[in-house]
Design an enzyme around this catalytic site. Structure first.
Site, PDB file in Angstrom:
ATOM      1  N   ASP A  13       0.807  -1.225   0.000  1.00 15.62           N
ATOM      2  CA  ASP A  13       0.000   0.000   0.000  1.00 15.62           C
ATOM      3  C   ASP A  13       0.840   1.275   0.000  1.00 15.62           C
ATOM      4  OD1 ASP A  13      -2.202  -1.659   0.095  1.00 15.62           O
ATOM      5  OD2 ASP A  13      -2.330  -1.581   2.279  1.00 15.62           O
ATOM      6  N   GLU A  14       2.009   1.210  -0.562  1.00 14.03           N
ATOM      7  CA  GLU A  14       2.888   2.386  -0.587  1.00 14.03           C
ATOM      8  C   GLU A  14       2.395   3.427  -1.593  1.00 14.03           C
ATOM      9  OE1 GLU A  14       3.911  -0.734  -1.076  1.00 14.03           O
ATOM     10  OE2 GLU A  14       5.411  -1.246   0.442  1.00 14.03           O
ATOM     11  N   GLY A  15       1.598   2.977  -2.564  1.00 13.24           N
ATOM     12  CA  GLY A  15       1.137   3.885  -3.617  1.00 13.24           C
ATOM     13  C   GLY A  15       1.652   3.444  -4.984  1.00 13.24           C
ATOM     14  N   LYS A  16       1.892   2.127  -5.116  1.00 16.36           N
ATOM     15  CA  LYS A  16       2.454   1.583  -6.359  1.00 16.36           C
ATOM     16  C   LYS A  16       1.561   1.889  -7.552  1.00 16.36           C
ATOM     17  CE  LYS A  16       2.442  -2.415  -4.277  1.00 16.36           C
ATOM     18  NZ  LYS A  16       2.166  -2.041  -2.891  1.00 16.36           N
ATOM     19  N   GLY A  17       0.236   1.674  -7.356  1.00 20.57           N
ATOM     20  CA  GLY A  17      -0.700   1.888  -8.460  1.00 20.57           C
ATOM     21  C   GLY A  17      -0.599   3.300  -9.000  1.00 20.57           C
ATOM     22  N   GLY A  40      -4.416  -4.252  -3.873  1.00 28.63           N
ATOM     23  CA  GLY A  40      -5.406  -3.228  -4.184  1.00 28.63           C
ATOM     24  C   GLY A  40      -4.639  -1.977  -4.557  1.00 28.63           C
ATOM     25  N   HIS A  41      -4.598  -1.666  -5.831  1.00 25.68           N
ATOM     26  CA  HIS A  41      -3.783  -0.547  -6.317  1.00 25.68           C
ATOM     27  C   HIS A  41      -4.705   0.587  -6.766  1.00 25.68           C
ATOM     28  CE1 HIS A  41      -0.136  -3.394  -7.189  1.00 25.68           C
ATOM     29  NE2 HIS A  41      -0.544  -3.414  -5.933  1.00 25.68           N
ATOM     30  N   THR A 129      -5.945 -11.487   3.494  1.00 30.57           N
ATOM     31  CA  THR A 129      -7.070 -10.853   2.801  1.00 30.57           C
ATOM     32  C   THR A 129      -8.138 -11.893   2.452  1.00 30.57           C
ATOM     33  OG1 THR A 129      -6.038 -11.189   0.646  1.00 30.57           O
ATOM     34  CG2 THR A 129      -5.543  -9.105   1.765  1.00 30.57           C
ATOM     35  N   THR A 245       3.033 -12.708   2.773  1.00 32.71           N
ATOM     36  CA  THR A 245       2.205 -13.282   1.718  1.00 32.71           C
ATOM     37  C   THR A 245       2.961 -14.473   1.122  1.00 32.71           C
ATOM     38  OG1 THR A 245       0.821 -12.762  -0.186  1.00 32.71           O
ATOM     39  CG2 THR A 245       3.036 -11.743  -0.152  1.00 32.71           C
ATOM     40  N   GLY A 308     -10.791  -2.880   3.259  1.00 35.86           N
ATOM     41  CA  GLY A 308     -11.380  -1.787   4.029  1.00 35.86           C
ATOM     42  C   GLY A 308     -10.918  -1.753   5.476  1.00 35.86           C
ATOM     43  N   ASP A 339       2.450  14.688   2.049  1.00 36.91           N
ATOM     44  CA  ASP A 339       1.409  15.623   2.513  1.00 36.91           C
ATOM     45  C   ASP A 339       0.797  15.215   3.843  1.00 36.91           C
ATOM     46  OD1 ASP A 339       0.470  13.536   0.567  1.00 36.91           O
ATOM     47  OD2 ASP A 339      -1.486  14.150   1.347  1.00 36.91           O
TER      48      ASP A 339
HETATM   49  P1  GDP Z   1      -0.700   0.355  -3.562  1.00 39.51           P
HETATM   50  O1  GDP Z   1      -1.291  -0.943  -3.101  1.00 39.51           O
HETATM   51  O2  GDP Z   1       0.773   0.411  -3.306  1.00 39.51           O
HETATM   52  O3  GDP Z   1      -1.030   0.683  -4.985  1.00 39.51           O
HETATM   53  O4  GDP Z   1      -1.356   1.487  -2.655  1.00 39.51           O
HETATM   54  P2  GDP Z   1      -2.915   1.605  -2.242  1.00 39.51           P
HETATM   55  O5  GDP Z   1      -3.684   2.074  -3.399  1.00 39.51           O
HETATM   56  O6  GDP Z   1      -3.380   0.360  -1.566  1.00 39.51           O
HETATM   57  O7  GDP Z   1      -2.825   2.679  -1.094  1.00 39.51           O
HETATM   58  C1  GDP Z   1      -2.317   3.945  -1.303  1.00 39.51           C
HETATM   59  C2  GDP Z   1      -3.408   4.947  -0.900  1.00 39.51           C
HETATM   60  O8  GDP Z   1      -2.833   6.243  -0.773  1.00 39.51           O
HETATM   61  C3  GDP Z   1      -4.477   5.098  -1.952  1.00 39.51           C
HETATM   62  O9  GDP Z   1      -5.682   5.435  -1.344  1.00 39.51           O
HETATM   63  C4  GDP Z   1      -3.954   6.278  -2.815  1.00 39.51           C
HETATM   64  O10 GDP Z   1      -4.996   6.961  -3.478  1.00 39.51           O
HETATM   65  C5  GDP Z   1      -3.352   7.124  -1.741  1.00 39.51           C
HETATM   66  N1  GDP Z   1      -2.188   7.935  -2.149  1.00 39.51           N
HETATM   67  C6  GDP Z   1      -1.211   7.639  -3.028  1.00 39.51           C
HETATM   68  N2  GDP Z   1      -0.270   8.593  -3.037  1.00 39.51           N
HETATM   69  C7  GDP Z   1      -0.661   9.526  -2.129  1.00 39.51           C
HETATM   70  C8  GDP Z   1      -0.096  10.745  -1.653  1.00 39.51           C
HETATM   71  O11 GDP Z   1       0.984  11.164  -2.052  1.00 39.51           O
HETATM   72  N3  GDP Z   1      -0.804  11.428  -0.703  1.00 39.51           N
HETATM   73  C9  GDP Z   1      -1.982  10.980  -0.215  1.00 39.51           C
HETATM   74  N4  GDP Z   1      -2.591  11.706   0.721  1.00 39.51           N
HETATM   75  N5  GDP Z   1      -2.547   9.843  -0.637  1.00 39.51           N
HETATM   76  C10 GDP Z   1      -1.884   9.108  -1.568  1.00 39.51           C
HETATM   77  P1  IMO Z   2      -0.823  -4.154  -2.257  1.00 36.91           P
HETATM   78  O1  IMO Z   2      -0.363  -4.718  -3.578  1.00 36.91           O
HETATM   79  C1  IMO Z   2      -0.994  -4.554   2.058  1.00 36.91           C
HETATM   80  C2  IMO Z   2      -1.074  -8.611   3.710  1.00 36.91           C
HETATM   81  C3  IMO Z   2      -2.349  -9.042   4.392  1.00 36.91           C
HETATM   82  C4  IMO Z   2      -1.805 -10.039   5.405  1.00 36.91           C
HETATM   83  C5  IMO Z   2      -0.671 -10.698   4.633  1.00 36.91           C
HETATM   84  C6  IMO Z   2      -1.046 -11.995   3.968  1.00 36.91           C
HETATM   85  O2  IMO Z   2      -2.125  -3.471  -2.315  1.00 36.91           O
HETATM   86  O3  IMO Z   2       0.250  -3.372  -1.601  1.00 36.91           O
HETATM   87  P2  IMO Z   2      -2.594 -12.730   1.928  1.00 36.91           P
HETATM   88  O4  IMO Z   2      -3.902 -12.219   1.453  1.00 36.91           O
HETATM   89  O5  IMO Z   2      -1.501 -12.581   0.951  1.00 36.91           O
HETATM   90  O6  IMO Z   2      -2.713 -14.115   2.482  1.00 36.91           O
HETATM   91  O7  IMO Z   2      -2.222 -11.798   3.198  1.00 36.91           O
HETATM   92  O8  IMO Z   2      -0.266  -9.776   3.651  1.00 36.91           O
HETATM   93  N1  IMO Z   2      -1.254  -8.121   2.328  1.00 36.91           N
HETATM   94  C7  IMO Z   2      -1.188  -6.832   1.980  1.00 36.91           C
HETATM   95  N2  IMO Z   2      -1.037  -5.727   2.725  1.00 36.91           N
HETATM   96  N3  IMO Z   2      -1.052  -4.454   0.725  1.00 36.91           N
HETATM   97  C8  IMO Z   2      -1.177  -5.556  -0.046  1.00 36.91           C
HETATM   98  O9  IMO Z   2      -1.119  -5.503  -1.391  1.00 36.91           O
HETATM   99  C9  IMO Z   2      -1.289  -6.809   0.578  1.00 36.91           C
HETATM  100  N4  IMO Z   2      -1.446  -8.081   0.129  1.00 36.91           N
HETATM  101  C10 IMO Z   2      -1.416  -8.858   1.212  1.00 36.91           C
HETATM  102  O10 IMO Z   2      -2.991  -7.969   4.998  1.00 36.91           O
HETATM  103  O11 IMO Z   2      -1.223  -9.344   6.478  1.00 36.91           O
HETATM  104 MG    MG Z   3      -2.824  -1.616  -1.869  1.00 38.53          MG
END
Ligand code: GDP
Ligand code: IMO
Ligand code: MG
Length: 429
Positions: A13-17, A40-41, A129, A245, A308, A339
């Protein structure tokens, strides 16, 4: 040409998408190499928001081919929903979406297995998940999996039924009432029917022998970006096992997940949040349980894009970041959500841990018996709203100092600073 890589350096969830979407115009092909619908990107632009689980984040650019690689595991039900979600948003994914024949399938019974395994772990649960990731990868490695390419052969449904029977035997040992376990809000039989219907949507997508496709594209001078899912600290080998994972989320995963030779890996973009988050169980040394943690969760809207669930939040962890940079061979960094730190008087950064009576920069093998206690230094915060900032020079001095501090500590330059979820809120350094 070489394959560039973008992957997460923390717990996902770093913001890869968002950043893959931003970089897509520079590439001909975007390829996912591991993970599945546990990802979830999120991508935001023009007031629209999309969350992708299986489809690469380059799908919004018509000129880019998007490939679901052999290392990915696919749930046809989730994929069909994703295609429908895109279509509703005006994006027709069919034309520029390719699927590797060697990608494995997540079956409905993999999701049942995930559920019963997780319940049986009790307090030791992983916080999965529950998308069937562990059981599907288990079948792959134990040579029992069904692959996308198998759908093209006559005996496919028979093999499906055999797998199902085998899985249900195991499920039965945990919970006799498997038909009562809900998947996607449906009883098993109803879900299985929907899953079978979704197979035809997958059947209509273009299949390729992706290792040939990608290597031929490289020879032809095409530019390829590999898109990671999850994050380095969730890697099956190098993450905080067993709270991980089931795939290699690191650069090594690109070689096996796409069929790319190590010498053909080019730039490695490592992406990290300016602080840390984690969903699910497992060690998190800098986790905050106070008002600061609450503030990060609230301001950063730290709730899972797939489930969620509220994300656990904490300060930036430099030893963990250095570890991830080391494992991935990161050549440039991308810092996200700067930010979200606006408004803090002081921003803390962990530089070392206290562990078993010693000060160390190494992540402990396990934190089961004793936790690693972070040693922090404090950095001065800033109070400026960054969402409207367009240029690096306009960033507040304290943030520039924070960036410099991180670069000096890890020895890798930060090339992009993200200041909001929208595509446009991206500052190139
Ligand atoms: P991913 O799994 O690495 O693609 O990241 P996620 O989409 O799961 O989570 C990143 C969340 O941060 C999403 O809700 C993005 O819309 C949001 N996001 C991404 N970049 C930024 C940023 O620079 N600032 C803020 N406030 N939100 C960001
Ligand atoms: P993105 O690509 C954050 C976490 C789950 C759990 C562990 C194992 O959006 O960054 P799994 O479903 O693989 O059996 O879960 O890994 N996890 C994630 N956490 N972002 C993800 O993907 C994740 N995919 C799995 O919450 O702790
Ligand atoms: Mg994600």
């Amino acid at each position: 040409m070489k394959v560039d890589v973008l992957l997460g350096l923390q717990w996902g969830d770093e913001g890869k998408g968002k950043i893959v979407d931003v970089l897509t115009p520079d590439y001909d092909i975007i390829a996912r190499f591991q993970g599945g619908p546990n990802a979830g990107h999120t991508i935001e632009f023009d007031g629209k928001k999309f969350v992708l689980h299986t489809i690469p984040s380059g799908i919004f650019n018509k000129n880019t081919v998007n490939l679901i690689g052999n290392g990915v595991i696919i749930d046809p039900f989730v994929l069909k929903k994703e295609l429908a979600m895109l279509a509703e948003g005006g994006v027709q994914a069919g034309e520029n979406l390719l699927v590797s024949r060697k990608a494995h399938l997540i079956l409905p019974t993999h999701r049942l297995l995930d559920a019963v395994f997780e319940i049986s772990k009790g307090r030791q649960k992983i916080g999965s998940t529950l998308k069937g990731i562990g059981p599907a990868y288990t079948d792959k490695v134990s040579r029992n999996g069904l692959r996308v390419g198998d759908m093209e052969s006559a005996g496919f449904m028979e093999r499906y039924e055999n797998s199902k029977k085998r899985h249900l035997l195991t499920v039965g040992q945990y919970d006799q009432n498997h038909e009562k376990i809900k998947i996607e809000g449906m009883p098993f039989l109803e879900y299985e029917q929907a899953w079978k219907e979704a197979l035809s949507a997958l059947g209509q997508l273009k299949k390729v022998n992706s290792e040939y496709f990608l290597n031929q594209a490289l020879t032809a001078g095409k530019k390829i970006l590999a898109e990671g899912a999850q994050g380095t600290l969730l890697d099956i080998d190098f993450g905080s096992y067993p709270f991980v994972t089931s795939s290699n989320t690191t650069t090594a995963g690109v070689c096996t997940g796409l069929g790319i030779a190590p010498a053909n890996v080019g730039r490695v973009y490592g992406i990290f949040k300016a602080y840390c988050t984690r969903v699910g169980s497992g060690p998190f040394p800098t986790e905050l349980f106070d008002a600061d943690g609450e503030e990060l969760r609230k301001t950063g809207r730290e709730f899972g894009a797939t489930t969620g669930r509220p994300r656990r939040c904490g300060w930036l962890d430099l030893p963990a970041l250095k570890y991830a940079i080391m494992l991935n061979g990161v050549s440039e960094l991308i810092m996200m959500k700067a930010d979200v730190l606006s408004g803090f008087n002081e921003i803390k950064v962990a530089t070392r841990y206290q562990y078993k009576g010693q000060t160390t920069e190494e992540l402990p093998y396990s934190e089961q018996d004793e936790k690693a206690v972070p040693v922090y230094i404090g950095k001065k915060g800033w109070d400026m709203n960054l969402k409207e900032v367009n240029a690096y020079e306009e960033l507040p001095e304290e943030l520039l100092d924070y960036i410099q501090f991180i670069e000096d500590a890890v020895g890798v330059p930060i090339r992009i600073v993200s200041v909001g979820p929208d595509r446009s809120q991206t500052i190139r350094v």
